[in-house]
Design an enzyme around this catalytic site. Structure first.
Site, PDB file in Angstrom:
ATOM      1  N   LYS A  79       0.837  -1.201   0.000  1.00 16.26           N
ATOM      2  CA  LYS A  79       0.000   0.000   0.000  1.00 16.26           C
ATOM      3  C   LYS A  79       0.882   1.265   0.000  1.00 16.26           C
ATOM      4  O   LYS A  79       2.095   1.175   0.059  1.00 16.26           O
ATOM      5  CB  LYS A  79      -0.955  -0.043   1.191  1.00 16.26           C
TER       6      LYS A  79
HETATM    7  C1  LIG Z   1      -5.079  -4.568   1.570  1.00 14.47           C
HETATM    8  C2  LIG Z   1      -6.566  -4.584   1.603  1.00 14.47           C
HETATM    9  C3  LIG Z   1      -7.306  -4.961   2.736  1.00 14.47           C
HETATM   10  C4  LIG Z   1      -6.720  -5.593   3.941  1.00 14.47           C
HETATM   11  O1  LIG Z   1      -5.630  -5.025   4.462  1.00 14.47           O
HETATM   12  P1  LIG Z   1      -4.596  -5.838   5.350  1.00 14.47           P
HETATM   13  O2  LIG Z   1      -3.799  -4.734   5.945  1.00 14.47           O
HETATM   14  O3  LIG Z   1      -3.820  -6.726   4.443  1.00 14.47           O
HETATM   15  O4  LIG Z   1      -5.360  -6.612   6.374  1.00 14.47           O
HETATM   16  C5  LIG Z   1      -8.684  -4.831   2.691  1.00 14.47           C
HETATM   17  N1  LIG Z   1      -9.315  -4.393   1.606  1.00 14.47           N
HETATM   18  C6  LIG Z   1      -8.647  -4.062   0.485  1.00 14.47           C
HETATM   19  C7  LIG Z   1      -9.418  -3.582  -0.696  1.00 14.47           C
HETATM   20  C8  LIG Z   1      -7.259  -4.171   0.447  1.00 14.47           C
HETATM   21  O5  LIG Z   1      -6.598  -3.882  -0.685  1.00 14.47           O
END
Ligand SMILES: *Cc1c(COP(=O)(O)O)cnc(C)c1O
Length: 425
Positions: free
Chosen positions: A202
């Site tokens: 991210k």
């Molecule tokens: C990355 C992501 C999550 C979950 O995040 P984590 O930090 O991996 O638990 C949830 N929804 C979307 C759309 C994501 O891309």
């Protein structure tokens, strides 16, 4: 090079690949000052439950212009905390699109709620507000809107759809969209609760981590309690009061983000604007290059939206090619391009089929899109060479599988996008 490329044999068929080493679709960036920030906290009195968490929360809230930010230990925990805070429970329905990571829907199920999958807009793959209207029942508790790929959903349209139902909460799964805006309004302020992920792919990372932003202090308080076992006062507050008394008033979890992670998050947040700008510049280069490959269509951007480009997703018109997406995927991988697919529609997963009886046919637009989408590499540290390799490899693979040359396009002496704009870093 253009001419050789046009006739070049695919690596899939034994030819030379565009690049020798696989370019990943995303990757994190950690600088020396990030390491130093973490080291400082490692030498401090608080590894968890300390002041750096609150400092990070304040900085995050400021960064997105939200009154409150609650830090937790994953984006999934952020979504779960949001579902808890608004009181999702057994018998409640929550509307959610299937074109997302499963955590968007899992969080509903954790609380005993029922996910109601709703189809998306074919051009953006964002939730379609008109379709949301069709999915509302008297049991609808909330909507989880996914800011897919990094642009915000049309929250104004969603609010219009819910005009007669003010009790229904809007939760943004903004895990892709930190740094994005709708007009002048930042993602993080657009929904009642806005969930972010701090996973390494991210925009900003703490290793694992998540944040929920809100303008509602009561919801923020509920989430702070939820992330700490449902306890009313935390360890530091008890210490300050010299008291052992605490009460578990709700069933919570240990979803705390550590001070070590918060230090990394604080340091990373300072780089958010530059990273988003870099992602936007890469996207512009891709969009310009793919304008001359009609089979490759970048997803549309909503008018007024500022896209944060967590992902760069293209839709490949496989009807004009002599192959399918699976082969294109394999061919691009063999050329050294780490393409990916985001996402398998959530209702296709065995758990969802078994538990809720879902399956193909529920959301035809998302399902058709799934057959044609590819995620191309997109991360701020990509070099001009990396970007060019993605464009060249895509052109090479499409050329090889083109059923018939579309009329009037003539011959190119250069691959689409040429050698890439030289001004592009
Ligand atoms: C990355 C992501 C999550 C979950 O995040 P984590 O930090 O991996 O638990 C949830 N929804 C979307 C759309 C994501 O891309």
């Amino acid at each position: 090079m253009g001419d050789t490329l046009k006739t070049a044999q695919l690596a899939l068929h034994g030819g030379a690949p565009v690049r020798a080493e696989l370019l990943p679709y995303g990757r994190h960036e950690i600088d020396d000052d990030d390491v130093a920030a973490v080291a400082r906290v490692l030498r401090s009195d608080w590894l968890t439950g300390g002041p750096t968490v609150a400092e990070f929360e304040a900085a995050f809230a400021r960064a997105v212009g939200a009154p409150e930010a609650v830090a937790v230990n994953s984006g999934t925990a952020a979504l779960h905390a949001a579902m808890f805070a608004i009181g999702v429970g057994p018998g409640d329905e929550v509307v959610v699109p299937p074109m997302t990571f499963a955590a968007s829907a899992n969080a509903i199920v954790y609380q005993g709620g029922t996910p109601v999958f709703v189809d998306v807009d074919a051009r953006t793959l964002l939730v379609d507000p008109a379709k949301v209207a069709e999915r509302l029942t008297e049991r609808t508790k909330a909507i989880v809107a996914v800011d897919y790929a990094g642009q915000p959903c049309d929250y104004d349209a969603l609010r219009r759809v819910l005009a007669g139902r003010p009790e229904i909460k809007i939760v943004a799964d903004a895990c892709h969209a930190l740094g994005a805006r709708d007009g002048s309004r930042p993602v993080g302020t657009l929904a009642d609760l806005n969930a972010f992920s701090l996973h390494p792919v991210k925009h900003v990372t703490t290793g694992e981590g998540g944040v929920v932003t809100t303008a509602d202090p009561a919801l923020a308080a509920r989430m702070r309690m939820f992330r700490n076992h449902g306890i009313t006062v935390d360890h530091r507050q008890r210490g300050a009061r010299s008291s052992w008394i605490y009460e578990i008033v709700e069933l919570g979890y240990n979803y705390r983000l550590t001070d070590v992670q918060s230090a990394l998050g604080l340091s990373q947040l300072g780089k958010l604007a530059a990273r988003v700008a870099r992602r936007q510049a890469i996207a512009e280069t891709y969009i310009r290059a793919f304008a001359s490959i009609p089979e490759v269509q970048p997803l549309a951007v909503r008018p007024g939206a500022t896209h944060a480009y967590h992902l760069f997703v293209v839709r490949v018109d496989t009807t004009r090619l002599s192959t399918d997406r699976a082969t294109l995927f394999a061919a691009l991988r063999r050329e050294g391009i780490g393409v990916n697919v985001h996402y398998i529609p959530v209702h296709f997963h065995p758990f969802y089929r078994r538990r809720f009886g879902f399956g193909p046919g529920l959301c035809p637009i998302a399902e058709a899109a799934y057959e044609q989408i590819l995620t191309l590499p997109m991360f701020p540290a990509m070099t001009a060479r990396d970007i060019r390799d993605v464009v060249d490899a895509t052109a090479k693979v499409i050329e090889a599988f083109r059923s018939e040359p579309p009329g009037g396009r003539g011959h190119r002496s250069e691959p689409p996008g040429g050698r890439g704009p030289r001004s592009e870093q």
